[in-house]
Write a protein that holds these residues in place. Structure first.
Motif, mmCIF file in Angstrom:
data_model
loop_
_atom_site.group_PDB
_atom_site.id
_atom_site.type_symbol
_atom_site.label_atom_id
_atom_site.label_comp_id
_atom_site.label_asym_id
_atom_site.label_seq_id
_atom_site.Cartn_x
_atom_site.Cartn_y
_atom_site.Cartn_z
ATOM 1 N N ASN B 30 0.841 -1.209 0.000
ATOM 2 C CA ASN B 30 0.000 0.000 0.000
ATOM 3 C C ASN B 30 0.874 1.257 0.000
ATOM 4 O OD1 ASN B 30 -2.258 -1.587 0.076
ATOM 5 N ND2 ASN B 30 -2.594 -1.382 2.271
ATOM 6 N N ASN B 31 0.398 2.261 -0.748
ATOM 7 C CA ASN B 31 1.055 3.579 -0.844
ATOM 8 C C ASN B 31 2.479 3.515 -1.416
ATOM 9 O OD1 ASN B 31 -1.303 4.427 0.332
ATOM 10 N ND2 ASN B 31 -0.421 4.613 2.370
ATOM 11 N N GLU B 32 2.766 2.442 -2.135
ATOM 12 C CA GLU B 32 4.069 2.315 -2.778
ATOM 13 C C GLU B 32 3.981 2.888 -4.196
ATOM 14 O OE1 GLU B 32 7.416 -1.230 -3.260
ATOM 15 O OE2 GLU B 32 5.390 -1.711 -2.627
ATOM 16 N N PRO B 157 -9.025 6.189 -5.174
ATOM 17 C CA PRO B 157 -8.735 4.748 -5.336
ATOM 18 C C PRO B 157 -7.565 4.292 -4.472
ATOM 19 C CG PRO B 157 -7.852 5.986 -7.188
ATOM 20 C CD PRO B 157 -8.599 6.979 -6.348
ATOM 21 N N ASP B 158 -7.546 3.019 -4.186
ATOM 22 C CA ASP B 158 -6.423 2.444 -3.448
ATOM 23 C C ASP B 158 -5.200 2.338 -4.360
ATOM 24 O OD1 ASP B 158 -8.061 2.230 -1.344
ATOM 25 O OD2 ASP B 158 -8.434 0.059 -1.505
ATOM 26 N N ILE B 159 -5.461 2.025 -5.635
ATOM 27 C CA ILE B 159 -4.355 1.861 -6.589
ATOM 28 C C ILE B 159 -4.646 2.674 -7.853
ATOM 29 C CG2 ILE B 159 -2.962 0.211 -7.910
ATOM 30 C CD1 ILE B 159 -4.083 -1.998 -6.075
ATOM 31 N N VAL B 175 7.072 15.652 -17.325
ATOM 32 C CA VAL B 175 7.653 15.742 -15.972
ATOM 33 C C VAL B 175 6.604 16.330 -15.013
ATOM 34 C CG1 VAL B 175 9.443 16.875 -14.572
ATOM 35 C CG2 VAL B 175 10.028 15.890 -16.795
ATOM 36 N N GLU B 176 5.948 17.370 -15.490
ATOM 37 C CA GLU B 176 4.942 18.065 -14.673
ATOM 38 C C GLU B 176 3.775 17.126 -14.329
ATOM 39 O OE1 GLU B 176 2.101 21.964 -15.219
ATOM 40 O OE2 GLU B 176 3.526 21.453 -16.791
ATOM 41 N N ILE B 177 3.323 16.366 -15.339
ATOM 42 C CA ILE B 177 2.189 15.451 -15.138
ATOM 43 C C ILE B 177 2.581 14.349 -14.149
ATOM 44 C CG2 ILE B 177 0.823 13.637 -16.318
ATOM 45 C CD1 ILE B 177 -0.245 16.474 -16.859
ATOM 46 N N LEU B 178 3.790 13.819 -14.306
ATOM 47 C CA LEU B 178 4.233 12.765 -13.396
ATOM 48 C C LEU B 178 4.330 13.279 -11.960
ATOM 49 C CD1 LEU B 178 4.755 9.845 -14.194
ATOM 50 C CD2 LEU B 178 7.167 10.263 -13.827
ATOM 51 N N LYS B 179 4.767 14.527 -11.825
ATOM 52 C CA LYS B 179 4.833 15.154 -10.497
ATOM 53 C C LYS B 179 3.443 15.216 -9.886
ATOM 54 C CE LYS B 179 8.682 18.413 -10.534
ATOM 55 N NZ LYS B 179 8.994 19.803 -10.864
ATOM 56 N N LEU B 180 2.487 15.608 -10.730
ATOM 57 C CA LEU B 180 1.105 15.729 -10.256
ATOM 58 C C LEU B 180 0.554 14.377 -9.805
ATOM 59 C CD1 LEU B 180 -0.403 18.200 -12.881
ATOM 60 C CD2 LEU B 180 -0.208 18.597 -10.433
ATOM 61 N N ILE B 181 0.875 13.341 -10.583
ATOM 62 C CA ILE B 181 0.389 12.003 -10.217
ATOM 63 C C ILE B 181 1.006 11.598 -8.874
ATOM 64 C CG2 ILE B 181 0.325 9.551 -10.870
ATOM 65 C CD1 ILE B 181 0.423 10.449 -13.816
ATOM 66 N N LYS B 182 2.310 11.855 -8.762
ATOM 67 C CA LYS B 182 3.024 11.441 -7.539
ATOM 68 C C LYS B 182 2.590 12.232 -6.318
ATOM 69 C CE LYS B 182 7.286 9.758 -9.616
ATOM 70 N NZ LYS B 182 8.705 10.147 -9.714
ATOM 71 N N LYS B 183 1.991 13.393 -6.566
ATOM 72 C CA LYS B 183 1.503 14.237 -5.471
ATOM 73 C C LYS B 183 0.543 13.456 -4.565
ATOM 74 C CE LYS B 183 -0.803 18.666 -5.319
ATOM 75 N NZ LYS B 183 -1.415 19.685 -6.151
ATOM 76 N N SER B 187 -1.463 8.830 -0.354
ATOM 77 C CA SER B 187 -2.758 8.216 -0.074
ATOM 78 C C SER B 187 -3.089 7.044 -0.990
ATOM 79 C CB SER B 187 -3.851 9.282 -0.204
ATOM 80 O OG SER B 187 -3.751 9.875 -1.476
ATOM 81 N N THR B 188 -2.230 6.784 -1.973
ATOM 82 C CA THR B 188 -2.593 5.734 -2.932
ATOM 83 C C THR B 188 -1.350 5.004 -3.471
ATOM 84 O OG1 THR B 188 -3.868 5.343 -4.937
ATOM 85 C CG2 THR B 188 -2.627 7.347 -4.907
#
Lengths: 381, 225
Positions: B30-32, B157-159, B175-183, B187-188
């Motif tokens: 979880n949260n990995e 979502p959990d995943i 790069v910007e989009i990946l940063k946003l996802i990783k933000k 919690s996920t």
């Protein structure tokens, strides 16, 4: 706020649904108009035959102008008969609805005429009833409108060769009521017969009025009379003669509706198939996101059904508006009316959206069943 | 936690058996944040499809929170994917006739005012709340992908499964989009498939896949792998 609703797609993509929308509206409007027109033929027939729901006519046989005395005696002794009126009948050609038709009128003496109109439920609206020994007639308001006649006008085939009504008569009264008919006096027509060498002491024609509740029994008695002895015109008789022609009209109507429905449904289903094919990505991705196929099926069904129902409603309203205009400008001035609201207008038009929906939905659902979200996701456009 | 054991995917091409994934064992906590790294055709997208339930394996087992996903019935499986999983694809796959906020709500497990507020909040966090009532065609590629991220996140979502989420974007936007996802990694769980190492920042667990096999499972030190 639901992202997906039955109206959303076509509301946001008006051009995509426009063709289907217009085709459906026009077809439903056309079917409604055809059905109403055909209904009007039935209704006109009902109006013309309305007097025959109150009386029956017995005249001489085709081979003998005079009524057989045994028939007269039989009628006079029939206890189910309320009144037997010696009369003569003639017709006025009219143009209510599609095609022409003749309205039957009765010539009897003035006291019998009053009784006859009372039975029909007709009253003198303007002017008066014809007097004995005159060339006068009183004509129903709707015939006056249809023929564009005026009170005081002289009518008949002596002044207009295209007219059915033999002789010439002055219109002295306008009738109103459920029976579209006209009345004149018999005495003056007898003069014509004498001139033509006929023996007016012999009975020629009778209007037969049954006692209350005995109408069917009297008609049965009349229908049992040998055709060589008399010609009977009663309601059943007229209906039997007309059923064949109505059956062919109805068959034609059903054929037209079937052809329109099938051609239209195939065209609409092709258009719909193309529209939904373009939405494969949308549905594929919904499936990928965990939406169930049943949700997507329901969404497609609702969208197509709503489009069809809305088109049907607008087509129906458009037809109603056109019928209103036709009534106002064409039929009412002729003393006629097209009746829009009848069950078969609903039935005949409703089959279009129902069949079109089924024809549209089946190929789309069949395509959807084979939908694989992975193929869509992996497509590199 | 999502786990797979002896996961194999193959398909027949005439008489030939093509092996896409070969006995893959993987455990993601979880949260990995996991990056599946590998060249095109290595099997990373297929692994995402199998783990997210979009595809069925030829053999092997996928366990979600200790339960074999094969044991879910059709409704439970749909619910699992709709409520517990979020998806971001290479293309945004947004619904063109819906407004931006409606597209985000497509990802909500049900329609309610709570989710509407949540959608507005997500659009604000992703910096595109000013486009809330705009149509998709009025947005740039990067903005569209942000809407797709909001759509994936709305159900909390959990995943999140992201298959080449930056492949159709330029480097800076990627790069910007990946940063946003990783933000949202606090919690996920994030499972990202990509072939582009230049967008990684070194804080991800890397699972390297080649020819359908996991060949390395390690935390890398930076983007220059």
């Amino acid at each position: 706020m639901k992202p997906f609703s039955a109206l959303k797609f076509f509301k946001e993509n008006k051009r995509k649904g426009l063709m289907t929308f217009i085709v459906l509206i026009l077809s439903i409007c056309a079917i409604s108009l055809i059905t109403v027109m055909i209904n009007s033929i039935h209704e006109s027939f009902d109006v013309y035959t309305q007097p025959l729901t109150k009386y029956s006519l017995v005249a001489g046989s085709p081979s003998d102008l005079y009524l057989n005395q045994s028939v007269v005696d039989k009628l006079k002794s029939d206890t189910d008969i309320e009144r037997l009126i010696p009369c003569d009948t003639d017709g006025i050609n009219t143009n209510f609805s599609i095609g022409g038709s003749a309205v039957v009128g009765t010539f009897a003496n003035s006291s019998n005429t009053k009784y006859l109109l009372g039975k029909f439920g007709d009253v003198v609206k303007e002017g008066r009833l014809p007097k004995n020994n005159t060339d006068e007639i009183a004509v129903h308001r709707r015939i006056m409108l249809n023929k564009n006649w005026e009170l005081g006008q002289i009518v008949g085939n002596k002044v207009d060769s295209k007219e059915f009504l033999s002789g010439s008569y002055k219109i002295v009264g306008v009738l109103d009521g459920p029976a579209v008919t006209f009345v004149g006096t018999q005495s003056n027509r007898e003069k014509q017969y004498i001139k033509n060498g006929l023996d007016i002491t012999k009975p020629i024609e009778y209007a037969v009025f049954a006692k209350p509740g005995k109408f069917d029994a009297v008609n049965k008695t009349l229908e049992a009379i040998n055709v060589n002895d008399a010609t009977v015109s009663d309601f059943n008789n007229i209906m039997t003669q007309s059923n064949d022609s109505f059956a062919s009209i109805n068959t034609t109507l059903i054929g037209v509706i079937l052809a329109v429905t099938i051609i239209l449904s195939i065209s609409i289903s092709s258009l719909m198939y193309l529209i939904y094919l373009q939405r494969s990505d949308e549905f594929g991705i919904l499936l990928a996101m965990g939406y169930r196929k049943s949700f997507i099926y329901r969404l497609i069904l609702k969208e197509i059904l709503f489009l069809n129902i809305i088109s049907w409603a607008i087509g129906f309203l458009l037809a109603y508006f056109l019928i209103y205009l036709l009534n106002y400008f064409v039929y009412n001035p002729q003393g006629s009316v097209l009746n829009f609201f009848s069950l078969n207008v609903f039935e005949n038009t409703l089959c279009i959206p129902i069949v079109a929906t089924i024809f549209s939905i089946l190929p789309i659902l069949s395509k959807m069943r084979k939908q694989d979200p992975i193929t869509i996701i992996e497509r590199r456009d | 936690m999502i786990e797979c054991k002896n996961l194999t995917l193959s398909y027949k091409d005439g008489n030939r058996e093509n092996l896409v994934l070969d006995n893959v064992d993987l455990q993601i906590n979880n949260n990995e944040t996991i990056v599946l790294l590998g060249p095109s055709g290595s099997g990373k997208s297929s692994l995402i499809y199998l783990l997210s339930g979009l595809k069925k394996p030829t053999s092997g087992q996928i366990m979600y929170d200790g339960v074999d996903i094969e044991k879910y019935n059709s409704k439970q499986f749909s619910d699992l994917r709709r409520k517990k999983f979020g998806y971001i694809f290479q293309q945004h796959f947004l619904v063109p006739y819906l407004k931006v906020i409606e597209n985000v709500l497509v990802g909500a497990p049900k329609m309610s005012n709570t989710y509407r507020v949540k959608a507005q909040q997500l659009l604000h966090e992703l910096g595109i709340d000013q486009y809330m009532n705009k149509r998709i065609f009025e947005l740039s590629g990067g903005e569209r992908q942000r809407v797709a991220i909001a759509r994936a996140l709305i159900s909390e979502p959990d995943i999140i499964f992201a298959d080449e989420p930056t492949a159709s974007l330029d480097h800076n936007t990627a790069v910007e989009i990946l940063k946003l996802i990783k933000k949202y990694k606090e919690s996920t769980t994030l499972i990202i498939a990509t072939h582009d190492t230049s967008i990684l920042d070194g804080n991800e667990s890397i699972v390297r896949i080649e020819h359908g096999k996991v060949i390395r499972d390690a935390n890398i030190g930076g983007p220059n792998i």
